[in-house]
Write a protein that holds these residues in place. Sequence first.
Motif, PDB file in Angstrom:
ATOM      1  N   ALA A   1     -51.490 -24.009  15.349  1.00 18.47           N
ATOM      2  CA  ALA A   1     -50.350 -23.995  16.324  1.00 18.47           C
ATOM      3  C   ALA A   1     -49.084 -24.361  15.560  1.00 18.47           C
ATOM      4  O   ALA A   1     -48.223 -25.427  15.625  1.00 18.47           O
ATOM      5  N   VAL A   2     -48.660 -23.277  14.874  1.00 15.44           N
ATOM      6  CA  VAL A   2     -47.357 -23.334  14.051  1.00 15.44           C
ATOM      7  C   VAL A   2     -46.272 -23.231  15.004  1.00 15.44           C
ATOM      8  O   VAL A   2     -46.291 -22.655  16.003  1.00 15.44           O
TER       9      VAL A   2
ATOM     10  N   GLU B   1     -50.733 -13.391   9.596  1.00 17.29           N
ATOM     11  CA  GLU B   1     -49.524 -13.179   9.952  1.00 17.29           C
ATOM     12  C   GLU B   1     -48.831 -14.492   9.867  1.00 17.29           C
ATOM     13  O   GLU B   1     -47.523 -14.488   9.598  1.00 17.29           O
ATOM     14  N   THR B   2     -49.602 -15.658  10.324  1.00 21.07           N
ATOM     15  CA  THR B   2     -48.929 -16.878  10.315  1.00 21.07           C
ATOM     16  C   THR B   2     -48.671 -17.333   8.895  1.00 21.07           C
ATOM     17  O   THR B   2     -47.743 -18.293   8.864  1.00 21.07           O
TER      18      THR B   2
ATOM     19  N   PHE C   1     -46.550 -21.079  18.563  1.00 23.74           N
ATOM     20  CA  PHE C   1     -47.501 -19.835  18.738  1.00 23.74           C
ATOM     21  C   PHE C   1     -49.019 -20.587  18.810  1.00 23.74           C
ATOM     22  O   PHE C   1     -49.148 -21.191  17.912  1.00 23.74           O
ATOM     23  N   LEU C   2     -49.629 -20.331  19.756  1.00 27.56           N
ATOM     24  CA  LEU C   2     -50.995 -20.897  20.001  1.00 27.56           C
ATOM     25  C   LEU C   2     -51.804 -19.764  20.091  1.00 27.56           C
ATOM     26  O   LEU C   2     -52.051 -18.937  20.677  1.00 27.56           O
ATOM     27  N   ASP C   3     -53.045 -20.201  19.326  1.00 24.85           N
ATOM     28  CA  ASP C   3     -54.184 -19.228  19.634  1.00 24.85           C
ATOM     29  C   ASP C   3     -54.974 -19.661  20.936  1.00 24.85           C
ATOM     30  O   ASP C   3     -54.938 -20.673  21.447  1.00 24.85           O
ATOM     31  N   ALA C   4     -55.663 -18.602  21.571  1.00 24.80           N
ATOM     32  CA  ALA C   4     -56.128 -18.839  22.957  1.00 24.80           C
ATOM     33  C   ALA C   4     -57.391 -19.596  22.830  1.00 24.80           C
ATOM     34  O   ALA C   4     -57.737 -20.117  23.931  1.00 24.80           O
ATOM     35  N   ASP C   5     -57.961 -19.998  21.645  1.00 25.33           N
ATOM     36  CA  ASP C   5     -58.989 -20.890  21.692  1.00 25.33           C
ATOM     37  C   ASP C   5     -58.750 -22.330  20.726  1.00 25.33           C
ATOM     38  O   ASP C   5     -59.705 -22.922  20.305  1.00 25.33           O
TER      39      ASP C   5
ATOM     40  N   SER D   1     -50.449 -26.230  -0.619  1.00 18.15           N
ATOM     41  CA  SER D   1     -49.701 -24.769  -0.181  1.00 18.15           C
ATOM     42  C   SER D   1     -48.609 -25.075   0.746  1.00 18.15           C
ATOM     43  O   SER D   1     -47.545 -24.276   0.751  1.00 18.15           O
ATOM     44  N   LYS D   2     -48.689 -26.009   1.688  1.00 17.65           N
ATOM     45  CA  LYS D   2     -47.747 -25.763   2.906  1.00 17.65           C
ATOM     46  C   LYS D   2     -47.581 -24.550   3.496  1.00 17.65           C
ATOM     47  O   LYS D   2     -46.616 -24.093   4.096  1.00 17.65           O
ATOM     48  N   VAL D   3     -48.891 -23.858   3.341  1.00 20.11           N
ATOM     49  CA  VAL D   3     -48.971 -22.698   4.542  1.00 20.11           C
ATOM     50  C   VAL D   3     -50.088 -22.847   5.436  1.00 20.11           C
ATOM     51  O   VAL D   3     -51.205 -23.111   5.193  1.00 20.11           O
ATOM     52  N   TYR D   4     -49.785 -22.758   6.552  1.00 25.80           N
ATOM     53  CA  TYR D   4     -50.673 -23.089   7.657  1.00 25.80           C
ATOM     54  C   TYR D   4     -51.098 -21.820   8.403  1.00 25.80           C
ATOM     55  O   TYR D   4     -50.155 -20.821   8.435  1.00 25.80           O
TER      56      TYR D   4
END
Length: 234
Positions: free
Chosen positions: A146-147, A167-168, A84-88, A138-141
């Motif tokens: 780019a998860v 959401e990610t 999952f990639l953000d557009a920027d 936390s291991k929360v990205y």
Amino acid sequence: MISIIIPTLNEEKYLRQTILHTLKMVEGKTNLELIVVDAGSTDGTIKSIEDLEVKSIIRPDLLFQKYASMNYGADQSSGDVLLFLDADTLLPKRFDTLIRQELKSTEVVGGAFEFSFENPDWKLWTLAILNRIRYRFSKVYYGDQAVFVSREVFNQISGVPEEALMETAFLCKRLRKVGRLALLRPGIRTSARRFLEHGFFKVAWFDLNMFIRFNLGIPVSPYAEKYWNKNLTN
């Protein structure tokens, strides 16, 4: 195959550059699929990539529901791995090989890339360092890292949670229950536009507030409409 899913909304300024950069950085070009799920852009987002080998899906009914765009993109993809990639956000060289190597471990179910800003000043650099410390504990990205996740595990956890914001982070929270999340280097580079357009301290305070609420289990969804209106429809 790795399926790269890019949720978009009015990303004409960034999307084409991100996709071209992705194609330049990938090592196994024949094992890559790019899917753009657009939530009803009113600018030239989709038109800007018409000449590229990208599967574009327009779903205006998914406006302000990034989690739904992510899940829909996953449903429309065919890869064994979802990214999952953000557009920027710009991926590092050989990102696909790095992901495949990490997922060879039976303990690893997914992961993300080290975080950094593109062209940072001292404030952004400091924030990036603090962010790196945060997710190491936390291991929360977040979405701008780019998860990635194996499709098998993604289906096992029923996809991205129905959360209107962060959401990610909620996805990573689910993933941690079934396996280990890896952190890959070299890192990604993401745009600092939110901080540049709306003021560093104002945005940093908002993000800190969301971080605290998330970790205390307090709903963040009441802030979603304000966030998306401000940051994605300029």
